[in-house]
Design a protein around this motif. Structure first.
Motif, PDB file in Angstrom:
ATOM      1  N   ASP A   1       0.856  -1.178   0.000  1.00  0.00           N
ATOM      2  CA  ASP A   1       0.000   0.000   0.000  1.00  0.00           C
ATOM      3  C   ASP A   1       0.901   1.239   0.000  1.00  0.00           C
ATOM      4  OD1 ASP A   1      -1.692   2.083   0.429  1.00  0.00           O
ATOM      5  OD2 ASP A   1      -2.759   1.161   2.111  1.00  0.00           O
ATOM      6  N   THR A   2       1.158   1.775  -1.215  1.00  0.00           N
ATOM      7  CA  THR A   2       2.134   2.857  -1.362  1.00  0.00           C
ATOM      8  C   THR A   2       1.807   4.049  -0.475  1.00  0.00           C
ATOM      9  OG1 THR A   2       2.182   2.179  -3.648  1.00  0.00           O
ATOM     10  CG2 THR A   2       3.397   4.150  -3.090  1.00  0.00           C
ATOM     11  N   GLU A   3       0.540   4.455  -0.464  1.00  0.00           N
ATOM     12  CA  GLU A   3       0.173   5.640   0.302  1.00  0.00           C
ATOM     13  C   GLU A   3       0.447   5.455   1.801  1.00  0.00           C
ATOM     14  OE1 GLU A   3      -0.859   8.819  -0.356  1.00  0.00           O
ATOM     15  OE2 GLU A   3      -0.386   8.447  -2.456  1.00  0.00           O
ATOM     16  N   LYS A   4       0.248   4.224   2.269  1.00  0.00           N
ATOM     17  CA  LYS A   4       0.495   3.958   3.688  1.00  0.00           C
ATOM     18  C   LYS A   4       1.991   4.056   3.989  1.00  0.00           C
ATOM     19  CE  LYS A   4       0.006   0.209   6.703  1.00  0.00           C
ATOM     20  NZ  LYS A   4      -0.393  -1.193   6.768  1.00  0.00           N
ATOM     21  N   ILE A   5       2.792   3.537   3.062  1.00  0.00           N
ATOM     22  CA  ILE A   5       4.245   3.617   3.243  1.00  0.00           C
ATOM     23  C   ILE A   5       4.689   5.084   3.256  1.00  0.00           C
ATOM     24  CG2 ILE A   5       6.473   3.041   2.217  1.00  0.00           C
ATOM     25  CD1 ILE A   5       4.982   0.670   3.443  1.00  0.00           C
ATOM     26  N   LEU A   6       4.071   5.895   2.374  1.00  0.00           N
ATOM     27  CA  LEU A   6       4.423   7.311   2.330  1.00  0.00           C
ATOM     28  C   LEU A   6       4.154   7.991   3.677  1.00  0.00           C
ATOM     29  CD1 LEU A   6       3.329   8.540  -1.222  1.00  0.00           C
ATOM     30  CD2 LEU A   6       5.568   7.804  -0.412  1.00  0.00           C
ATOM     31  N   LEU A   7       3.058   7.593   4.318  1.00  0.00           N
ATOM     32  CA  LEU A   7       2.765   8.150   5.644  1.00  0.00           C
ATOM     33  C   LEU A   7       3.918   7.886   6.605  1.00  0.00           C
ATOM     34  CD1 LEU A   7      -0.986   7.366   6.402  1.00  0.00           C
ATOM     35  CD2 LEU A   7       0.080   9.491   5.650  1.00  0.00           C
ATOM     36  N   TRP A   8       4.403   6.655   6.566  1.00  0.00           N
ATOM     37  CA  TRP A   8       5.518   6.312   7.450  1.00  0.00           C
ATOM     38  C   TRP A   8       6.768   7.104   7.097  1.00  0.00           C
ATOM     39  CZ3 TRP A   8       5.417   4.208  11.999  1.00  0.00           C
ATOM     40  CH2 TRP A   8       4.343   3.377  12.342  1.00  0.00           C
ATOM     41  N   VAL A   9       7.015   7.271   5.791  1.00  0.00           N
ATOM     42  CA  VAL A   9       8.188   8.033   5.366  1.00  0.00           C
ATOM     43  C   VAL A   9       8.127   9.447   5.933  1.00  0.00           C
ATOM     44  CG1 VAL A   9       9.325   9.080   3.363  1.00  0.00           C
ATOM     45  CG2 VAL A   9       8.610   6.699   3.283  1.00  0.00           C
ATOM     46  N   TRP A  10       6.947  10.070   5.815  1.00  0.00           N
ATOM     47  CA  TRP A  10       6.789  11.437   6.335  1.00  0.00           C
ATOM     48  C   TRP A  10       6.912  11.463   7.847  1.00  0.00           C
ATOM     49  CZ3 TRP A  10       7.343  15.795   3.934  1.00  0.00           C
ATOM     50  CH2 TRP A  10       7.085  15.875   2.557  1.00  0.00           C
ATOM     51  N   PHE A  11       6.354  10.455   8.497  1.00  0.00           N
ATOM     52  CA  PHE A  11       6.390  10.434   9.958  1.00  0.00           C
ATOM     53  C   PHE A  11       7.827  10.311  10.459  1.00  0.00           C
ATOM     54  CE2 PHE A  11       6.108   8.203  14.076  1.00  0.00           C
ATOM     55  CZ  PHE A  11       5.404   9.162  14.771  1.00  0.00           C
ATOM     56  N   ILE A  12       8.549   9.371   9.878  1.00  0.00           N
ATOM     57  CA  ILE A  12       9.932   9.172  10.330  1.00  0.00           C
ATOM     58  C   ILE A  12      10.815  10.349   9.911  1.00  0.00           C
ATOM     59  CG2 ILE A  12      11.963   7.690  10.108  1.00  0.00           C
ATOM     60  CD1 ILE A  12       9.948   5.349   9.753  1.00  0.00           C
ATOM     61  N   GLY A  13      10.635  10.790   8.661  1.00  0.00           N
ATOM     62  CA  GLY A  13      11.432  11.929   8.185  1.00  0.00           C
ATOM     63  C   GLY A  13      11.188  13.166   9.034  1.00  0.00           C
ATOM     64  N   GLY A  14       9.913  13.457   9.296  1.00  0.00           N
ATOM     65  CA  GLY A  14       9.571  14.615  10.117  1.00  0.00           C
ATOM     66  C   GLY A  14      10.047  14.441  11.549  1.00  0.00           C
ATOM     67  N   GLY A  15       9.813  13.269  12.096  1.00  0.00           N
ATOM     68  CA  GLY A  15      10.199  12.998  13.475  1.00  0.00           C
ATOM     69  C   GLY A  15      11.696  13.196  13.702  1.00  0.00           C
ATOM     70  N   LEU A  16      12.502  12.711  12.746  1.00  0.00           N
ATOM     71  CA  LEU A  16      13.953  12.872  12.877  1.00  0.00           C
ATOM     72  C   LEU A  16      14.343  14.345  12.809  1.00  0.00           C
ATOM     73  CD1 LEU A  16      15.210   9.881  10.692  1.00  0.00           C
ATOM     74  CD2 LEU A  16      15.303  10.081  13.181  1.00  0.00           C
ATOM     75  N   ALA A  17      13.668  15.084  11.927  1.00  0.00           N
ATOM     76  CA  ALA A  17      13.921  16.536  11.854  1.00  0.00           C
ATOM     77  C   ALA A  17      13.618  17.163  13.207  1.00  0.00           C
ATOM     78  CB  ALA A  17      13.068  17.171  10.764  1.00  0.00           C
ATOM     79  N   GLY A  18      12.505  16.745  13.817  1.00  0.00           N
ATOM     80  CA  GLY A  18      12.096  17.294  15.112  1.00  0.00           C
ATOM     81  C   GLY A  18      13.148  17.060  16.181  1.00  0.00           C
ATOM     82  N   ILE A  19      13.645  15.825  16.255  1.00  0.00           N
ATOM     83  CA  ILE A  19      14.675  15.541  17.263  1.00  0.00           C
ATOM     84  C   ILE A  19      15.949  16.334  16.978  1.00  0.00           C
ATOM     85  CG2 ILE A  19      16.187  13.755  18.177  1.00  0.00           C
ATOM     86  CD1 ILE A  19      14.026  11.920  18.297  1.00  0.00           C
ATOM     87  N   GLY A  20      16.307  16.401  15.691  1.00  0.00           N
ATOM     88  CA  GLY A  20      17.476  17.203  15.312  1.00  0.00           C
ATOM     89  C   GLY A  20      17.316  18.642  15.782  1.00  0.00           C
ATOM     90  N   GLY A  21      16.097  19.156  15.669  1.00  0.00           N
ATOM     91  CA  GLY A  21      15.828  20.520  16.120  1.00  0.00           C
ATOM     92  C   GLY A  21      16.037  20.669  17.625  1.00  0.00           C
ATOM     93  N   VAL A  22      15.603  19.659  18.378  1.00  0.00           N
ATOM     94  CA  VAL A  22      15.794  19.701  19.829  1.00  0.00           C
ATOM     95  C   VAL A  22      17.291  19.712  20.156  1.00  0.00           C
ATOM     96  CG1 VAL A  22      15.341  18.533  22.008  1.00  0.00           C
ATOM     97  CG2 VAL A  22      13.626  18.477  20.193  1.00  0.00           C
TER      98      VAL A  22
END
Lengths: 296, 248, 293
Positions: C183-204
């Motif tokens: 399910d490509t769209e579901k995988i994309l959700l995970w990509v955004w979640f992990i990509g965004g989440g890592l950016a967030g921690i980097g910001g901290v």
């Protein structure tokens, strides 16, 4: 008072319309992602300002700015234009920031964060009381020249190749065109034109400082192009009018009404929103690209 | 010989797409290139036209070494190619596309501002030539339509037209009649036949029957090699060819 | 003292860049466009942790956790509200890049509206250790260790889990992935979640190491892009190596700049120089696949 506001807005619209046309040549017609437009705008402003402080004329300063911007454009274009489109975006955005750091840090040369004050205004003594009116004329004469210049280019065999590169670069190469050369040439032209607009900007305000050249300038020009209609020079001028009326308008309004949001924040937020909404719901902008019926 | 390909090799990530291909093509002939999917036909076309650099081997065109020349230089020497999926310019009309393809265009910056008269003269000549070719291909009435607004078959005609507009000594056609109805397909090949006295053609095509009717020589590829070549009759009787197509 | 201190600073800088760059590169790899709003995801994460740490008075560890979750969610939100619609419209990656600029502007200025343009700090203790003549703060030790731990977790995820393999499948060949029932769209959700989440921690991390300003993410986004391109766009391991290379290059570079009595304000220019050199010498990066331009 009100007249001054209107004339001031007209000057800004003209200056930004020139920038928008220059971006349109690069992106609208050729798909070059220049996210560093502000760098060439700033180069024009600083070259013009610094030279005129040493006694050079307005025209000389503008010409020197164009030349330096062209060289800088070539320098940025050479390593990146043969590569993928997104590399140009990243490199130009970085270049704009580095150039701003240069203006900020080289105090001996640019007076650093304090900026350059008292930039001579062309023919000030002649027009004196009507100076604003004169400047509006100066800006709009330049705008008309830039517009006609751009129209001439895009409606020529040269412009035809640009549009074809935009649509499918490989296929253009199959017809014997050295696409890289075309991209470099239009990038240099776009950079010089942005520089002209920078010169007008510096001599209008008579004061420039590095904090006038943040990347937001670039993005506001992008918004003008996207909402006006890329690959349509009248469209991007309309875009410049809209964005500037709105930008200057909120500055004007803030003197009269209390806004719940800090006006400078509101402006940038709305510019961002406009950009997104147009990309989503009206990607062709207000005025679409016209069908070309040929030169004859 | 107008085109001589000598022992070309090209690999992608360890897979040999071309494994020692040699082809010699004579002036004013139509050669066909057939083979199953993935046999290397388009890779060969890309290598010859400069879109891919071969790992090994040489390509001579009109006696000149063109191995690894960039595509625009190959094209300037008089070899024009079309693409498998017709790649037309979205924002351009049929006529504009034709003009773009012309080699005589004044497409520098200087004439835009300083030699307008000569530019307009060339333009007039190019338009006339474009209209003639469009007329020959029977799509002249569409000249002010966007190229992408044409039907599939008309688009194929247009890409042939653009190739002819460049007035090349040699044309490489990548699947010129794929997805086109048989009547129109025949018509396209008849147009190619009419051009044969002026230029040389190399055609990649899945429609083998049509190639058998129109080609002088047919090359058969399989797994990155030329496995057979000859006149349509010879190729049709060749055991290896039958194997390639029936045995897989 | 100097060399040890430079090495310590370099490793800290590299540890801040590494998660940000991994986040940026996986979105780049799967979605195929340079997401400029990544800068503001970084800033957003930093301020989310500020709410937890300063406004709610909790430990910064929980702040980082909140930053990961909330920034991951914001990543998903930008996709749902903008990028997914652009994909559905058949817009190309160029429109997505421009849209990402628009998103960045909206986010950055909203953050400035909420927290003001001035710098603020986390409420953290700063114990300092001395090693080999250099000093390192307790926070910096955490930054280094948490980065390494997260890199290991991500490595495990990409190589061993179904999700990680599916992500690679979707980025390498979306049609094939779809055909094999992913399910490509579901995988994309995970990509955004992990990509965004890592950016967030980097910001901290960045916020804890320096301070918080609305331009926090923008200040380091060029370095992040330099890391991604040096490592090879889409390359997880390339990004890791490149992040530490850039960490060393920037810290040693700045020290050279000040030796030459050039303003250290040119620090961002070091990333720019590296970017240009990579583009001239090896545009595909150290770990990238060579492909036609």
């Amino acid at each position: 008072m009100l007249l001054d506001y209107v004339l001031d807005m007209l000057v800004y619209i003209g200056i930004f319309a020139i920038l928008a046309i220059s971006l349109n040549l690069e992106f609208g017609y050729t798909r070059l992602m220049n996210f560093g437009k502000v760098a060439f705008f700033a180069t024009g402003a600083y070259t013009s300002a610094l030279l005129s402080m040493t006694g050079a004329s307005f025209i000389e300063g503008m010409a020197a700015g164009m030349l330096i911007s062209a060289l800088l454009g070539l320098l940025v274009a050479l390593p990146t234009l043969r590569l993928r489109a997104d590399y140009l975006a990243i490199v130009t955005i970085a270049f704009g920031e580095i150039l701003r750091l240069f203006f900020l840090n080289e105090v001996w040369f640019t007076n650093g964060p304090m900026g350059i004050r008292g930039i001579p205004q062309p023919l000030y003594s002649v027009f004196d009381n009507d100076y604003m009116l004169f400047y509006v004329l100066l800006v709009y004469t330049t705008l008309i020249i830039c517009y006609l210049f751009a129209e001439r280019i895009v409606n020529s065999p040269f412009g035809r190749v640009l549009k074809a590169i935009r649509d499918d670069e490989e296929a253009v190469q199959a017809f014997g065109k050295n696409t890289c050369m075309f991209k470099i040439k239009i990038f240099i032209i776009g950079s010089s034109m942005a520089s002209v607009s920078g010169s007008l900007f510096a001599h209008y305000l008579a004061f420039i400082s590095p904090d006038m050249f943040y990347p937001t300038v670039t993005f506001s020009v992008w918004t003008m192009m996207v909402i006006g209609g890329s690959a349509n020079n009248l469209g991007v001028i309309a875009g410049a009018v809209l964005v500037q009326v709105f930008e200057r308008g909120t500055r004007f309004l803030k003197d009269f009404v209390v806004l719940p949001i800090e006006p400078s924040n509101l402006r940038v937020i709305l510019i961002g929103l406009l950009l997104i909404l147009f990309l989503l719901y009206r990607p062709d902008g207000i005025i679409k690209e016209e069908k070309n019926r040929g030169l004859l | 010989m107008i085109l001589e390909v000598n022992d070309i090799e090209k690999s992608f990530g360890g897979i040999k797409a071309l494994d020692g291909v040699s082809v010699s093509i004579e002036n004013n002939t139509i050669s066909g290139l057939i083979g199953p999917n993935g046999s290397g036909k388009t890779t060969l076309l890309n290598t010859v036209s400069g879109f891919l650099a071969p790992d090994k081997g040489t390509v001579y065109f009109g006696g000149k070494d063109i191995t690894s020349l960039p595509p625009f230089q190959v094209s300037r020497l008089g070899m024009t190619r079309t693409f498998q999926i017709t790649r037309l310019f979205r924002g351009m009309t049929v006529l504009e596309s034709m003009l773009l393809a012309s080699k005589t265009q004044d497409d520098g910056l200087f004439p835009v501002f300083f030699n307008r008269k000569k530019l307009m003269e060339t333009e007039r000549r190019d338009v006339q030539k474009a209209v003639e070719i469009l007329d020959f291909l029977e799509i002249e009435h569409m000249k002010h339509e966007y190229a992408v607004a044409l039907s599939g078959g008309q688009q194929k005609l247009l890409s042939l037209g653009m190739a002819l507009m460049a007035d090349p000594r040699m044309v490489l056609l990548d699947e010129p009649v794929a997805g086109v109805n048989p009547t129109l397909a025949n018509k396209i090949f008849e147009k190619v036949m009419l051009e044969k006295e002026k230029r040389t053609f190399l055609v990649v095509e899945h429609n083998i029957d049509i190639l058998m009717n129109f080609c002088d020589i047919i090359y058969v590829m399989n797994k990155g090699r030329i496995v057979a070549s000859g006149t349509p009759d010879e190729v049709q009787r060749n055991e290896t060819v039958i194997d390639v197509y029936l045995g897989g | 003292m100097f060399l040890t201190q430079l090495v310590i600073n370099s490793v800290v800088t590299g540890s801040i860049y590494v998660l940000i760059a991994i986040g940026l590169t996986i979105v780049y790899r799967v979605l195929k466009f340079a997401n400029f709003s990544h800068a503001e995801l970084i800033t957003f994460g930093a301020y989310m942790a500020y709410i937890v740490n300063v406004s709610l008075g909790m430990d910064l560890f929980y702040g980082a956790l909140a930053a990961f979750l909330l920034t991951g969610a914001l990543g998903i939100a930008t996709d749902r509200l903008v990028f997914k619609k652009l994909r559905k419209n058949g817009s190309n990656v160029i429109s997505m890049m421009i849209a990402s600029i628009g998103i960045g502007l909206v986010l950055r200025q909203s953050i400035q509206e909420k927290w003001g343009p001035n710098q603020v700090w986390y409420d953290i203790e700063t114990r300092t250790f001395e090693i080999f003549g250099g000093s390192i703060t307790e926070m910096q030790v955490y930054i280094i260790l948490i980065s390494i731990a997260l890199i290991l977790i991500l490595h495990f995820m990409f190589t061993r889990t179904k999700l990680g393999k599916a992500m690679r499948g979707v980025s390498d060949n979306p049609q094939l992935a779809m055909a094999s029932g992913i399910d490509t769209e579901k995988i994309l959700l995970w990509v955004w979640f992990i990509g965004g989440g890592l950016a967030g921690i980097g910001g901290v991390f960045r916020g804890a190491d320096t301070r918080l300003v609305p331009l926090l993410g923008w200040e380091i986004i060029l370095s992040a892009f330099a890391v991604v391109i040096l490592g090879g766009i889409g390359s997880f391991y390339g990004a890791i190596i490149a992040a530490y290379i850039l960490g060393f290059a920037e810290n040693f570079g700045v020290s050279i700049l000040s030796d030459l009595s050039i303003s250290t304000g040119y620090r961002p220019a070091i990333a720019f120089m590296i970017l240009i050199i990579v583009l001239i010498v090896r545009p595909s990066g150290i770990m990238g696949k060579k492909e036609a331009a």
